[in-house]
Design a protein around this motif. Structure first.
Motif, PDB file in Angstrom:
ATOM      1  N   ALA A 278       0.834  -1.202   0.000  1.00 43.78           N
ATOM      2  CA  ALA A 278       0.000   0.000   0.000  1.00 43.78           C
ATOM      3  C   ALA A 278       0.871   1.256   0.000  1.00 43.78           C
ATOM      4  CB  ALA A 278      -0.939  -0.006   1.202  1.00 43.78           C
ATOM      5  N   ALA A 279       1.909   1.263   0.828  1.00 42.91           N
ATOM      6  CA  ALA A 279       2.796   2.427   0.896  1.00 42.91           C
ATOM      7  C   ALA A 279       3.519   2.638  -0.428  1.00 42.91           C
ATOM      8  CB  ALA A 279       3.798   2.260   2.036  1.00 42.91           C
ATOM      9  N   SER A 280       3.999   1.564  -1.025  1.00 45.19           N
ATOM     10  CA  SER A 280       4.684   1.678  -2.321  1.00 45.19           C
ATOM     11  C   SER A 280       3.729   2.154  -3.405  1.00 45.19           C
ATOM     12  CB  SER A 280       5.279   0.329  -2.726  1.00 45.19           C
ATOM     13  OG  SER A 280       6.287  -0.044  -1.837  1.00 45.19           O
ATOM     14  N   THR A 281       2.514   1.639  -3.378  1.00 46.38           N
ATOM     15  CA  THR A 281       1.513   2.054  -4.361  1.00 46.38           C
ATOM     16  C   THR A 281       1.145   3.522  -4.180  1.00 46.38           C
ATOM     17  OG1 THR A 281       0.625  -0.198  -4.459  1.00 46.38           O
ATOM     18  CG2 THR A 281      -0.803   1.582  -5.263  1.00 46.38           C
ATOM     19  N   LEU A 282       0.939   3.923  -2.938  1.00 48.50           N
ATOM     20  CA  LEU A 282       0.623   5.326  -2.662  1.00 48.50           C
ATOM     21  C   LEU A 282       1.754   6.224  -3.152  1.00 48.50           C
ATOM     22  CD1 LEU A 282      -1.121   7.526  -1.367  1.00 48.50           C
ATOM     23  CD2 LEU A 282       0.018   7.020   0.811  1.00 48.50           C
TER      24      LEU A 282
ATOM     25  N   TYR B 114      -6.953  -1.611  -7.586  1.00 48.73           N
ATOM     26  CA  TYR B 114      -7.401  -2.364  -6.409  1.00 48.73           C
ATOM     27  C   TYR B 114      -6.765  -1.802  -5.137  1.00 48.73           C
ATOM     28  CZ  TYR B 114      -7.749  -6.108  -3.004  1.00 48.73           C
ATOM     29  OH  TYR B 114      -7.976  -6.819  -1.852  1.00 48.73           O
ATOM     30  N   ARG B 115      -5.454  -1.591  -5.179  1.00 47.71           N
ATOM     31  CA  ARG B 115      -4.754  -1.059  -4.009  1.00 47.71           C
ATOM     32  C   ARG B 115      -5.207   0.359  -3.685  1.00 47.71           C
ATOM     33  NH1 ARG B 115       1.429  -2.963  -5.403  1.00 47.71           N
ATOM     34  NH2 ARG B 115       1.043  -5.206  -5.436  1.00 47.71           N
ATOM     35  N   LEU B 116      -5.465   1.166  -4.711  1.00 44.72           N
ATOM     36  CA  LEU B 116      -5.946   2.533  -4.472  1.00 44.72           C
ATOM     37  C   LEU B 116      -7.336   2.527  -3.839  1.00 44.72           C
ATOM     38  CD1 LEU B 116      -4.645   4.462  -7.586  1.00 44.72           C
ATOM     39  CD2 LEU B 116      -4.027   4.856  -5.195  1.00 44.72           C
ATOM     40  N   ASN B 117      -8.177   1.588  -4.240  1.00 46.05           N
ATOM     41  CA  ASN B 117      -9.487   1.466  -3.590  1.00 46.05           C
ATOM     42  C   ASN B 117      -9.318   1.152  -2.112  1.00 46.05           C
ATOM     43  OD1 ASN B 117     -11.088   2.067  -5.796  1.00 46.05           O
ATOM     44  ND2 ASN B 117     -11.206  -0.057  -6.467  1.00 46.05           N
ATOM     45  N   GLN B 118      -8.376   0.287  -1.806  1.00 47.23           N
ATOM     46  CA  GLN B 118      -8.089  -0.039  -0.412  1.00 47.23           C
ATOM     47  C   GLN B 118      -7.558   1.198   0.322  1.00 47.23           C
ATOM     48  OE1 GLN B 118      -4.919  -2.937   0.183  1.00 47.23           O
ATOM     49  NE2 GLN B 118      -6.112  -3.899   1.816  1.00 47.23           N
ATOM     50  N   LEU B 119      -6.651   1.932  -0.324  1.00 47.35           N
ATOM     51  CA  LEU B 119      -6.117   3.159   0.278  1.00 47.35           C
ATOM     52  C   LEU B 119      -7.201   4.207   0.477  1.00 47.35           C
ATOM     53  CD1 LEU B 119      -2.735   3.383  -1.628  1.00 47.35           C
ATOM     54  CD2 LEU B 119      -3.000   3.303   0.865  1.00 47.35           C
ATOM     55  N   GLU B 120      -8.093   4.305  -0.486  1.00 47.54           N
ATOM     56  CA  GLU B 120      -9.183   5.275  -0.366  1.00 47.54           C
ATOM     57  C   GLU B 120     -10.080   4.953   0.827  1.00 47.54           C
ATOM     58  OE1 GLU B 120     -12.720   7.226  -3.090  1.00 47.54           O
ATOM     59  OE2 GLU B 120     -11.065   6.159  -4.048  1.00 47.54           O
ATOM     60  N   SER B 121     -10.306   3.671   1.072  1.00 46.06           N
ATOM     61  CA  SER B 121     -11.134   3.311   2.235  1.00 46.06           C
ATOM     62  C   SER B 121     -10.412   3.649   3.537  1.00 46.06           C
ATOM     63  CB  SER B 121     -11.518   1.833   2.186  1.00 46.06           C
ATOM     64  OG  SER B 121     -10.407   1.016   2.444  1.00 46.06           O
ATOM     65  N   LEU B 122      -9.081   3.643   3.527  1.00 45.96           N
ATOM     66  CA  LEU B 122      -8.310   3.973   4.728  1.00 45.96           C
ATOM     67  C   LEU B 122      -8.061   5.475   4.870  1.00 45.96           C
ATOM     68  CD1 LEU B 122      -5.662   1.118   4.460  1.00 45.96           C
ATOM     69  CD2 LEU B 122      -7.466   1.299   6.190  1.00 45.96           C
ATOM     70  N   LEU B 123      -7.778   6.142   3.749  1.00 49.47           N
ATOM     71  CA  LEU B 123      -7.371   7.553   3.788  1.00 49.47           C
ATOM     72  C   LEU B 123      -8.518   8.524   3.505  1.00 49.47           C
ATOM     73  CD1 LEU B 123      -3.987   7.117   1.915  1.00 49.47           C
ATOM     74  CD2 LEU B 123      -4.260   7.739   4.317  1.00 49.47           C
ATOM     75  N   GLY B 124      -9.567   8.038   2.883  1.00 48.84           N
ATOM     76  CA  GLY B 124     -10.727   8.884   2.604  1.00 48.84           C
ATOM     77  C   GLY B 124     -10.387  10.124   1.799  1.00 48.84           C
ATOM     78  N   GLU B 125     -10.885  11.255   2.267  1.00 45.21           N
ATOM     79  CA  GLU B 125     -10.739  12.527   1.560  1.00 45.21           C
ATOM     80  C   GLU B 125      -9.291  13.019   1.474  1.00 45.21           C
ATOM     81  OE1 GLU B 125     -13.177  14.195  -0.107  1.00 45.21           O
ATOM     82  OE2 GLU B 125     -14.309  12.373   0.338  1.00 45.21           O
ATOM     83  N   ARG B 126      -8.405  12.447   2.262  1.00 51.37           N
ATOM     84  CA  ARG B 126      -7.005  12.883   2.236  1.00 51.37           C
ATOM     85  C   ARG B 126      -6.389  12.707   0.847  1.00 51.37           C
ATOM     86  NH1 ARG B 126      -4.154  10.226   7.396  1.00 51.37           N
ATOM     87  NH2 ARG B 126      -2.387  11.380   6.571  1.00 51.37           N
ATOM     88  N   LEU B 127      -6.837  11.701   0.092  1.00 47.67           N
ATOM     89  CA  LEU B 127      -6.298  11.489  -1.249  1.00 47.67           C
ATOM     90  C   LEU B 127      -6.690  12.605  -2.213  1.00 47.67           C
ATOM     91  CD1 LEU B 127      -6.744   7.654  -1.802  1.00 47.67           C
ATOM     92  CD2 LEU B 127      -4.631   8.912  -1.369  1.00 47.67           C
ATOM     93  N   ALA B 128      -7.800  13.278  -1.946  1.00 44.69           N
ATOM     94  CA  ALA B 128      -8.263  14.355  -2.822  1.00 44.69           C
ATOM     95  C   ALA B 128      -7.729  15.724  -2.410  1.00 44.69           C
ATOM     96  CB  ALA B 128      -9.790  14.389  -2.841  1.00 44.69           C
ATOM     97  N   ASP B 129      -7.143  15.829  -1.240  1.00 42.30           N
ATOM     98  CA  ASP B 129      -6.668  17.105  -0.702  1.00 42.30           C
ATOM     99  C   ASP B 129      -5.205  17.331  -1.098  1.00 42.30           C
ATOM    100  OD1 ASP B 129      -5.454  19.039   1.008  1.00 42.30           O
ATOM    101  OD2 ASP B 129      -7.020  18.735   2.499  1.00 42.30           O
ATOM    102  N   PRO B 130      -4.911  18.379  -1.905  1.00 46.24           N
ATOM    103  CA  PRO B 130      -3.535  18.612  -2.367  1.00 46.24           C
ATOM    104  C   PRO B 130      -2.516  18.735  -1.227  1.00 46.24           C
ATOM    105  CG  PRO B 130      -5.054  20.055  -3.527  1.00 46.24           C
ATOM    106  CD  PRO B 130      -5.840  19.362  -2.433  1.00 46.24           C
TER     107      PRO B 130
END
Length: 112
Positions: free
Chosen positions: A48-52, A78-94
């Motif tokens: 997950a960390a490497s993918t992020l 698939y991994r990004l979907n998993q990250l999105e469930s963990l990080l939520g809106e943080r992925l959309a925040d610059p």
């Protein structure tokens, strides 16, 4: 991080110097990301960390991230979907993405 040499030009290593100018602060940032990934197994957390990190470095380009990780683009999705469930809106925040990228540079080995 910086090669051992008689003369080292700091202007060629500005990003590294910036990232490690305040190691406790960078460690604190990295810990915030690691905490979110704690529910995962060690292997899942590393992936997950490497993918992020790859996704952040490629500015969200799934295909480039897949190439960098040597996996199929669907695996990155698939991994990004998993990250999105963990990080939520943080992925959309610059600002949060920037902080996560700084964290990833400190957390992951340089060759990733």
């Amino acid at each position: 991080m910086i090669p051992d040499a008689d003369l080292v030009r700091c202007d060629r290593h500005l990003a590294t110097l910036l990232r490690f100018a305040d190691e406790p602060l960078v460690s604190h940032l990295a810990e915030r990301v690691r905490e979110v990934l704690n529910p995962l197994t060690d292997k899942q957390r590393d992936r997950a960390a490497s993918t992020l990190h790859a996704w952040l470095r490629t500015r969200g380009d799934i295909n480039e991230a897949a190439d960098a990780l040597a996996v199929h683009p669907q695996t990155v999705r698939y991994r990004l979907n998993q990250l999105e469930s963990l990080l939520g809106e943080r992925l959309a925040d610059p600002e949060q993405r920037f902080l996560m990228e700084v964290s990833a540079h400190a957390w992951l080995p340089p060759e990733r």
